[in-house]
Each structure stands twice: as C-alpha cells, then as structure tokens.
Design an enzyme around this catalytic site. Sequence first.
Site, mmCIF file in Angstrom:
data_model
loop_
_atom_site.group_PDB
_atom_site.id
_atom_site.type_symbol
_atom_site.label_atom_id
_atom_site.label_comp_id
_atom_site.label_asym_id
_atom_site.label_seq_id
_atom_site.Cartn_x
_atom_site.Cartn_y
_atom_site.Cartn_z
ATOM 1 N N SER A 139 39.867 32.972 42.390
ATOM 2 C CA SER A 139 40.500 34.039 41.617
ATOM 3 C C SER A 139 41.751 33.643 41.198
ATOM 4 C CB SER A 139 40.648 35.277 42.621
ATOM 5 O OG SER A 139 41.327 36.055 41.979
ATOM 6 N N TYR A 163 42.756 39.432 51.162
ATOM 7 C CA TYR A 163 41.591 39.235 49.877
ATOM 8 C C TYR A 163 41.907 37.750 49.332
ATOM 9 C CZ TYR A 163 39.534 38.485 45.317
ATOM 10 O OH TYR A 163 39.240 37.929 44.531
ATOM 11 N N LYS A 167 40.691 33.839 49.384
ATOM 12 C CA LYS A 167 40.395 32.836 48.336
ATOM 13 C C LYS A 167 41.082 31.342 48.624
ATOM 14 C CE LYS A 167 37.406 35.229 45.940
ATOM 15 N NZ LYS A 167 36.113 35.049 46.059
HETATM 16 N N1 UFG Z 1 45.337 49.295 36.085
HETATM 17 C C1 UFG Z 1 45.797 50.655 35.664
HETATM 18 N N2 UFG Z 1 45.049 51.862 36.327
HETATM 19 C C2 UFG Z 1 43.776 51.424 37.176
HETATM 20 C C3 UFG Z 1 43.562 50.106 37.664
HETATM 21 C C4 UFG Z 1 44.197 49.282 36.961
HETATM 22 O O1 UFG Z 1 46.802 51.106 35.213
HETATM 23 O O2 UFG Z 1 43.218 52.659 37.629
HETATM 24 C C5 UFG Z 1 46.297 48.194 35.675
HETATM 25 C C6 UFG Z 1 47.081 47.457 36.889
HETATM 26 O O3 UFG Z 1 48.069 47.882 37.339
HETATM 27 C C7 UFG Z 1 46.967 46.067 36.134
HETATM 28 C C8 UFG Z 1 45.801 46.072 35.098
HETATM 29 O O4 UFG Z 1 45.383 47.426 35.087
HETATM 30 O O5 UFG Z 1 48.185 45.980 35.289
HETATM 31 C C9 UFG Z 1 44.604 45.285 35.520
HETATM 32 O O6 UFG Z 1 44.353 45.796 36.888
HETATM 33 P P1 UFG Z 1 42.795 45.602 37.658
HETATM 34 O O7 UFG Z 1 42.790 46.018 39.079
HETATM 35 O O8 UFG Z 1 41.816 45.497 36.650
HETATM 36 O O9 UFG Z 1 43.195 43.779 38.027
HETATM 37 P P2 UFG Z 1 44.135 42.979 38.773
HETATM 38 O O10 UFG Z 1 44.813 41.971 37.546
HETATM 39 O O11 UFG Z 1 45.164 43.625 39.521
HETATM 40 O O12 UFG Z 1 43.155 42.510 39.700
HETATM 41 C C10 UFG Z 1 41.963 41.538 39.201
HETATM 42 C C11 UFG Z 1 40.990 41.325 40.360
HETATM 43 C C12 UFG Z 1 41.346 40.829 41.564
HETATM 44 C C13 UFG Z 1 42.154 39.500 41.577
HETATM 45 C C14 UFG Z 1 43.266 39.587 40.589
HETATM 46 C C15 UFG Z 1 43.838 38.224 40.208
HETATM 47 O O13 UFG Z 1 40.512 42.876 40.431
HETATM 48 O O14 UFG Z 1 40.245 40.735 42.373
HETATM 49 O O15 UFG Z 1 42.769 39.989 39.360
HETATM 50 O O16 UFG Z 1 44.826 38.344 39.492
HETATM 51 F F1 UFG Z 1 42.614 39.258 42.716
#
Ligand code: UFG
Length: 359
Positions: A139, A163, A167
């Site tokens: 990831s 988590y 990885k």
């Molecule tokens: N976000 C919101 N509201 C929500 C969920 C997310 O505003 O309810 C925002 C987050 O703050 C972020 C963006 O949307 O700016 C993306 O968030 P995600 O949770 O969809 O994804 P992440 O980039 O945080 O995490 C993903 C995977 C993880 C991995 C990571 C690696 O879910 O498993 O990418 O960069 F570790």
Amino acid sequence: MRPKRPPAISRSLSESLRAGDGEDVLVTGGAGYIGSHTVLQLLLAGSRPSSWTTSRTPPRSLSREWPSLPGIDIRDKEALEKVFASTTFDAVIHFAGLKAVGESVHKPLLYYNNNIIGTINLLEVMSAHGCKKLVFSSSATVYGWPKEVPCTEEFDLSATNPYGRTKLFIEEICRDIHISDPDWSIILLRYFNPVGAHPSGHIGEDPRGFPNNLMPFVQQVAVGRRPALTVFGNDYSTNDGTGVRDYIHVVDLSDGHISALQKLFDGSEIGCEVYNLGTGKGTSVLEMVAAFEKASGKEIPLVIAGRRPGDAEIVYASTAKAEKELHWKAKYGIEEMCRDQWNWASMNPWGYGCPDPAD
Ligand code: UFG
C-alpha cells in the site's frame, strides 16, 4: 478444463489483456474488494485462479464460475498445507489481510497476528511446495507522510499505524526471503486509493459496518443509508482545502496484477521488485464528491469537520516505473470510477447482503 467466461461481463474488458497460459494461481483474499476483481480479470485473461472465501460468499451472479475452495484462514497452516498438497500452484497473489487503519490502532496484535503471522505461514508453505512466485498487495501507506509528490518507489518508507507497519514488515520479509533464496520472484504492488466497481455492477466494495474510506461512504449517502458525508478538514494547502489522493479504478488496479504476473512468468530475473499502482493524478475530496454527484444525479450533503488524525495532505504516485517495466498504465479517470461506483451502488444498495437492522 478452462473456467467458463462469467456471464454478463463485458468481453471488451478482456481485449487488452494478453491471454494467459493457463497458470494455476492461488489468490488469497479473492472474495474481497480488490481480490474479487482480480479473480475476474484472471479468468478473463485465461489463468486458472483458485480462491477461498473466509469473509463473505462469492458474488451471487458469478458463483457458478467462481473458483471457490472451502473457506480457510491463512493462520491455519495445516489447512494451507492441504491446499498446496492438492494443487501445484505456479504463483500466489496474496491479498488476504485486515486493513482498517483505525481498528489497527486499537487492536495491534490482531493485525500483527493476522497479517504478519498469516503471511509467514503462507510463505513457509509456498517454499515447502516449491512455489516461489508471489505478488503481494502492499500500500501507499508505506510512504507515510510523503515529503514531496509524486511518490516514487525509492522514497524512504515509514508507517504511522499498526496496519501500515504490517505492510512495511511484510515488504521487508519479502526482500529478506529473496536475499536468502534467489529462486524467489516477488512483486510488491503499492496501491494508491482503489475505488469504483466492475462495470457489470455485479461486484464492488461492500465494507462491513461503518465505512472508513471516502467512496464507500459517499456511496452509502447516495443510496440513503447515511445522512451526510463528513469531510475531514478543509484547511489543507490544496486548491479547495481538502485532502488530495490518487484514486484508481479497481479494474485498472486488477489489471496491474495481471501485468505483474506476466512479468513473473516472462523469464526475466525479477528478484524482489516494487511498483506503485496509481494514476499519477491527485484529486481532492470535494472534486471526487462533485464527480460522484454528476455521475449519480444525487446530492451528497456535506458536514465539514476537523482533520482526521494521521491523514496526509497530498499523496499521489509516480507511475513511471510500472509503465516502463510492467507495461501497465491506468486507463480510467474519475468519471468512469464514479460511474461504475454508482452503477454498483444503485444495483446493490445493500452490497452483497440484506439491510442490517444494526446498520
Ligand atoms: N475522507 C473524508 N471523509 C470520510 C473518509 C475520508 O473526508 O468519511 C477523506 C480523507 O480525509 C482523505 C480522503 O478522503 O483526505 C481519502 O481518505 P480514504 O480513507 O478513502 O483513504 P486514505 O488515503 O486515507 O487511505 C487509503 C487506504 C489505506 C491506505 C492509504 C494509503 O484506505 O488503507 O490509502 O495511502 F493505507
């Protein structure tokens, strides 16, 4: 015998995939979100995937063709032994693992046990049976808070939660294994943000409980299961203040695994190699919501909240290495991602299951 082509799946999807040579490929976690799409792409490419189901039943519409083994847990080494004793696998694609960042902070031992012990079991059994070709789902989380973008594979690695550490550790274990035994060929794929669903609408993402990630949450708001999306922070140094990520269509991501397998089988010296799978483009939360609203015709009410702890500001991939060495490049943009996400959501508002009274 070759598996039959699954019904209602567009033939054109497979056109860009080189026909496989009928390799036997074990897919752990093949009933999960990325795993199920990859199993489908493997079938279309002519490989013979085997997969078991521990977390959920195979998609109903595809269940007759789905290559299901009885459900096993990769921490159960005896069960793994039996699987490898019954089939000679040419390679393994290893998806199985827990992946909720927040949960991992509260239950680190569960994550270390499931992800790391499970992977060590798998690697030991593979080695004992002479199966030494592996594609591992890593990831972009291993880049931690990247100091600059785009992230290249040479960046320093770090983890901000258990988590992510699983990885990181598994990547290191794979590098060590290859050093100890050069017969291993291992490709580590660092996923950015997989979204969307298969264009058929038959398979897609169906998280259990409260969705942690952006698009499953947006989807549940659109079908009326949640009242509003909470936007985590609008004070970042980005165009509209919201976080920027590299969203990639899950079908593109799955095709990246087919390209990785082709590389494992093309006879070249691979060693233990790592590739980013992303589009190389950054999209903000508000841009993603706007694209989904356009694709679905639904309004997504927003609640602006503070930043989510541990969130990076801007993360997107350098895709040059995967393009050059895997001959793979993402084809779909956010319009197609949102179109297909909505198609899946509107056809299956409750995912694979029935409405959960506790939902
Ligand atoms: N976000 C919101 N509201 C929500 C969920 C997310 O505003 O309810 C925002 C987050 O703050 C972020 C963006 O949307 O700016 C993306 O968030 P995600 O949770 O969809 O994804 P992440 O980039 O945080 O995490 C993903 C995977 C993880 C991995 C990571 C690696 O879910 O498993 O990418 O960069 F570790």
